[in-house]
Design a protein around this motif. Structure first.
Motif, PDB file in Angstrom:
ATOM      1  N   ARG A  86       7.884  -3.112  -4.506  1.00 42.88           N
ATOM      2  CA  ARG A  86       6.420  -3.253  -4.516  1.00 42.88           C
ATOM      3  C   ARG A  86       5.747  -1.955  -4.080  1.00 42.88           C
ATOM      4  O   ARG A  86       4.723  -1.547  -4.643  1.00 42.88           O
ATOM      5  CB  ARG A  86       6.010  -4.412  -3.609  1.00 42.88           C
ATOM      6  N   PHE A  87       6.318  -1.322  -3.066  1.00 35.65           N
ATOM      7  CA  PHE A  87       5.742  -0.074  -2.548  1.00 35.65           C
ATOM      8  C   PHE A  87       5.726   1.012  -3.621  1.00 35.65           C
ATOM      9  O   PHE A  87       4.718   1.695  -3.817  1.00 35.65           O
ATOM     10  CB  PHE A  87       6.549   0.377  -1.332  1.00 35.65           C
ATOM     11  N   CYS A  88       6.837   1.164  -4.327  1.00 34.55           N
ATOM     12  CA  CYS A  88       6.924   2.197  -5.367  1.00 34.55           C
ATOM     13  C   CYS A  88       5.991   1.905  -6.533  1.00 34.55           C
ATOM     14  O   CYS A  88       5.438   2.829  -7.142  1.00 34.55           O
ATOM     15  CB  CYS A  88       8.362   2.309  -5.866  1.00 34.55           C
ATOM     16  N   VAL A 128       6.120  -2.940   7.876  1.00 34.89           N
ATOM     17  CA  VAL A 128       5.401  -1.668   7.779  1.00 34.89           C
ATOM     18  C   VAL A 128       5.198  -1.277   6.320  1.00 34.89           C
ATOM     19  O   VAL A 128       4.097  -0.874   5.907  1.00 34.89           O
ATOM     20  CB  VAL A 128       6.171  -0.558   8.531  1.00 34.89           C
ATOM     21  N   ILE A 129       6.253  -1.404   5.517  1.00 36.45           N
ATOM     22  CA  ILE A 129       6.159  -1.046   4.093  1.00 36.45           C
ATOM     23  C   ILE A 129       5.132  -1.929   3.387  1.00 36.45           C
ATOM     24  O   ILE A 129       4.316  -1.446   2.586  1.00 36.45           O
ATOM     25  CB  ILE A 129       7.541  -1.172   3.419  1.00 36.45           C
ATOM     26  N   ASP A 130       5.159  -3.237   3.689  1.00 32.77           N
ATOM     27  CA  ASP A 130       4.217  -4.151   3.034  1.00 32.77           C
ATOM     28  C   ASP A 130       2.776  -3.883   3.464  1.00 32.77           C
ATOM     29  O   ASP A 130       1.848  -3.988   2.651  1.00 32.77           O
ATOM     30  CB  ASP A 130       4.604  -5.603   3.339  1.00 32.77           C
ATOM     31  N   VAL A 131       2.584  -3.568   4.726  1.00 28.46           N
ATOM     32  CA  VAL A 131       1.231  -3.251   5.204  1.00 28.46           C
ATOM     33  C   VAL A 131       0.708  -1.989   4.525  1.00 28.46           C
ATOM     34  O   VAL A 131      -0.452  -1.921   4.098  1.00 28.46           O
ATOM     35  CB  VAL A 131       1.224  -3.089   6.740  1.00 28.46           C
ATOM     36  N   VAL A 132       1.561  -0.987   4.408  1.00 28.66           N
ATOM     37  CA  VAL A 132       1.165   0.248   3.725  1.00 28.66           C
ATOM     38  C   VAL A 132       0.862  -0.034   2.254  1.00 28.66           C
ATOM     39  O   VAL A 132      -0.103   0.498   1.685  1.00 28.66           O
ATOM     40  CB  VAL A 132       2.271   1.316   3.854  1.00 28.66           C
ATOM     41  N   THR A 133       1.656  -0.894   1.632  1.00 22.57           N
ATOM     42  CA  THR A 133       1.439  -1.241   0.230  1.00 22.57           C
ATOM     43  C   THR A 133       0.075  -1.895   0.028  1.00 22.57           C
ATOM     44  O   THR A 133      -0.682  -1.518  -0.877  1.00 22.57           O
ATOM     45  CB  THR A 133       2.544  -2.198  -0.265  1.00 22.57           C
ATOM     46  N   PHE A 159      -0.481 -12.108   0.322  1.00 26.45           N
ATOM     47  CA  PHE A 159       0.734 -11.302   0.317  1.00 26.45           C
ATOM     48  C   PHE A 159       1.027 -10.757   1.713  1.00 26.45           C
ATOM     49  O   PHE A 159       2.178 -10.778   2.184  1.00 26.45           O
ATOM     50  CB  PHE A 159       0.586 -10.159  -0.686  1.00 26.45           C
ATOM     51  N   LEU A 160      -0.015 -10.273   2.393  1.00 26.96           N
ATOM     52  CA  LEU A 160       0.154  -9.730   3.736  1.00 26.96           C
ATOM     53  C   LEU A 160       0.546 -10.828   4.723  1.00 26.96           C
ATOM     54  O   LEU A 160       1.423 -10.639   5.578  1.00 26.96           O
ATOM     55  CB  LEU A 160      -1.136  -9.042   4.188  1.00 26.96           C
TER      56      LEU A 160
END
Length: 244
Positions: free
Chosen positions: A33-35, A116-121, A153-154
């Motif tokens: 998801r991040f990418c 952390v990755i999901d929050v940044v996403t 999602f978050l």
């Protein structure tokens, strides 16, 4: 039953591998998801069919092969303790060190990284939407719907992290402090918690992703309609034959 108890270390080893695969899979999905948000132009190349299959094989290998060294070679097996209803690790010093670093700290680190990755996403998505707001032609209701989806999602990511962290805390920190005489409480804080974490993970995913349940319901309805149509057709054929 006796055979299961005799080979409980094999079952325990399998459970550890399955837990590792589940955790690594969550991390891979989060990175995916991040990418897709941070590098949309390179996404198809990064997560091509070949690379995705390699990532799956690599994550499974990381879960399977180190476990034979950690829990097999070092004699740190996860065995069923007869009379206590729980699976527990060996009590050697080496095993306790492995459990603390290779299980408790590793899993908590991965769970924290996923959050952390999901929050940044989500932050990147909201930032991108804000910059495109002026040129957007979407209606307020559509924007509200998208914002709700982002918040869901978050919430999903945070709740899943809380569930995993609670299970790790109860199993590794709280349960060992409970007196062995309280076997049902120890059973609830270990074996039951282990099962619940995977059940709740699925429930949380379905709760915050309505399209999954809608797709399942739609397929069930289509299947039921197909059966109903077959019954009507059969009844019609029988009635026609009887008239003849």
């Amino acid at each position: 039953m006796k055979s299961l108890k005799t080979h409980s270390s094999v079952i325990g080893h399998t459970l550890l591998i399955a837990y590792d695969i589940s955790t690594y899979s969550h991390l891979c999905i989060s990175l995916n998801r991040f990418c897709s948000i941070v590098a949309p132009m390179q996404y198809d190349r990064l997560f091509s069919h070949l690379n995705t299959n390699f990532l799956i094989v690599f994550s499974w290998a990381c879960a399977i092969f180190p476990s034979f060294y950690l829990y097999g070679y070092n004699d740190c097996s996860l065995d069923y303790a007869d009379g206590t209803f729980i699976f527990q690790f060996a009590t050697t010093t080496v095993c306790q060190t492995i459990v603390w670093y290779a299980d408790f700290l590793k899993y908590n680190t991965i769970v924290f990284s996923i959050v952390v990755i999901d929050v940044v996403t989500v932050s990147k998505v909201r930032s991108y939407k804000a910059s495109m707001l002026q040129s957007s032609s979407s209606s307020p209701s559509q924007s509200k719907s998208k914002s709700q989806a982002e918040m869901n999602f978050l919430k999903q990511a945070c709740l899943q992290a809380i569930v995993f962290t609670c299970e790790l805390t109860t199993y590794f920190l709280i349960m060992p402090q409970i007196h062995p005489d309280h076997k049902f409480l120890r059973f609830s804080l270990s074996t039951v918690a282990w099962v619940l974490v995977h059940m709740l993970d699925g429930i949380i995913t379905l709760t915050f992703n309505k399209e999954f349940t809608q797709t399942i319901s739609r397929r069930v309805k289509i299947k039921d309609l197909g059966k109903y149509s077959n019954r009507i057709e059969t009844a019609s054929n029988v009635a026609s034959n009887s008239k003849i």
